[in-house]
Design an enzyme around this catalytic site. Structure first.
Site: not given
Ligand code: NAD
Ligand code: TDX
Length: 342
Positions: A12, A83, A100, A125-127, A153-154, A157, A208
């Site tokens: 993101i 994160a 982190t 996050t909504d989590e 994780y949640s 956060k 999976p």
């Molecule tokens: P991501 O895992 O793809 O990216 C995380 C980035 O943070 C990476 O580039 C990593 O190198 C960097 N990082 C990790 N530890 C660090 C540290 N100690 N110092 C500096 N950089 C560091 O994550 P994402 O999916 O892009 O999520 C970004 C943010 O949005 C997170 O805070 C996550 O909780 C939040 N978020 C994600 C989702 C989702 O669906 N992916 C939804 C809601 C909120």
């Molecule tokens: O192999 C898999 N099989 C499967 O059934 C994986 C990786 C996931 N899942 C399921 C678990 C969840 O119900 O799919 C759903 C989505 O899983 P993830 O992609 O791991 O996301 P989720 O756990 O919902 O969390 C994501 O959304 C909120 C992000 O990773 C978080 O960073 C964010 O805060």
């Protein structure tokens, strides 16, 4: 304006850096990222030569380093994406999530306070709200829904969110928090459901699905999330929390079947595997506050967004093939090896 974006080499954060560098040529965007397994400089290729962009490698939890960086750069805004973000990894190794996500956030808050930033924005996050039952489609997460977390994780956060709000109340730091539902789109690391399914289905590999695939996630295209954060940092009120989501609830099985259909692959690739411990049942965001107070509206429906995302993965194979052939292969084997063996 100088905007410090942390975690901008991730999914993101990377999309947000692209958005900001393009939209605000007069602003300076500094991307601070540790480049953990999830960070990837390939994601930043389209902006790396832009005059308003700079990359700095470093750890948000390293206090001396962060203080020096703030002293040198004096950012006006801080947007914290950095994160550990994968729920499954938090179940095997929670410690790094505390370091982190909690301690790193607190270091950034101290630096923001010390150097008088105009806005500190926390990407949450909504989590943090826990989960909703599957049989109550009338229930949604609101900004005042109590925090009630399930995974390490949640929990990390939610702890970070509480520190952010405490720094506003106690020290008057101008903060905002956004709590977004599941994102998908370009540059999504293939450990997460949607890119995992796309990449494996393209290789005709088993897919999976945890438990019975009945868990519900509320999907939002990453560019709609970036627009929301842009709006919140510029127009949101300090001290406020904003939920971000586009009412796109799908069961995991629906998501997987949609991808298989689009790729003309058989449903026989689906393999139901051991469920995630503590697996949240349903997430569903009520984004009314963001829509009515700031005028946000998502551009993508799930149908248009998933098509765009699948096309991106088809056109950018090198980006994700480099990831799945590297260190990630060991993670996959450890995580799914037994479940997916013949
Ligand atoms: P991501 O895992 O793809 O990216 C995380 C980035 O943070 C990476 O580039 C990593 O190198 C960097 N990082 C990790 N530890 C660090 C540290 N100690 N110092 C500096 N950089 C560091 O994550 P994402 O999916 O892009 O999520 C970004 C943010 O949005 C997170 O805070 C996550 O909780 C939040 N978020 C994600 C989702 C989702 O669906 N992916 C939804 C809601 C909120
Ligand atoms: O192999 C898999 N099989 C499967 O059934 C994986 C990786 C996931 N899942 C399921 C678990 C969840 O119900 O799919 C759903 C989505 O899983 P993830 O992609 O791991 O996301 P989720 O756990 O919902 O969390 C994501 O959304 C909120 C992000 O990773 C978080 O960073 C964010 O805060």
């Amino acid at each position: 304006m100088k905007i410090l974006v942390t975690g901008g080499a991730g999914f993101i954060g990377g999309n947000f850096v692209h958005h900001m560098v393009k939209k605000y040529p007069e602003d300076q965007i500094i991307n601070l990222d540790l480049l953990t397994y999830a960070g990837n400089l390939e994601t930043l290729k389209p902006v790396e030569d832009k005059p308003n962009y700079k990359f700095v490698r470093g750890d948000i939890a390293d206090r001396d380093f962060v203080m020096d960086l703030f002293d040198k750069e004096r950012p006006d805004y801080v947007v914290n994406f950095a994160a550990e973000s994968h729920v499954d990894r938090s179940i095997t190794d929670p410690g790094v999530f505390v370091r982190t996500n909690v301690m790193g956030t607190q270091v950034l808050l101290d630096a923001s306070k010390e150097y008088g930033v105009k806005r500190y924005h926390q990407v949450s996050t909504d989590e943090v709200y826990g989960d909703l039952p599957l049989d109550r489609p009338d229930l949604f997460f609101h900004e005042d829904t109590p925090l009630h977390t399930s995974s390490p994780y949640s929990s990390s956060k939610a702890s970070a969110d509480l520190f952010v709000l405490a720094y506003e109340r106690t020290y008057g730091l101008p903060v905002t928090i956004s709590r977004c539902s599941n994102n998908y789109g370009p540059y999504h690391f293939p450990e997460k459901l949607i890119p995992l399914i796309i990449s494996r289905a393209l290789a005709d590999e088993k897919l999976p699905v945890y438990g019975k695939g009945e868990n519900v996630r509320d999907w939002l295209h990453v560019s709609d999330h970036c627009e929301a954060i842009d709006l919140i940092i510029h127009k949101g009120k300090p001290g406020e929390v904003y939920n971000v989501g586009g009412h796109n609830e799908k069961t995991n099985l629906e998501v997987v079947k949609t991808i298989l259909k689009a790729l003309h692959k058989p449903e026989s690739l689906i393999e139901f595997v051991t469920d995630r411990p503590g697996h949240d049942l349903r997430y569903a965001i009520d984004p009314t506050k963001l829509e009515t107070e700031l005028g946000w509206k998502p551009k993508y429906t799930f149908e248009t967004g998933i098509r765009q995302t699948i096309d991106w993965y088809l056109e950018n194979r090198e980006w994700w093939e480099n990831i799945i052939s590297g260190e990630y292969a060991n993670y996959f084997e450890k995580m799914y090896g037994e479940d997916l063996s013949e």
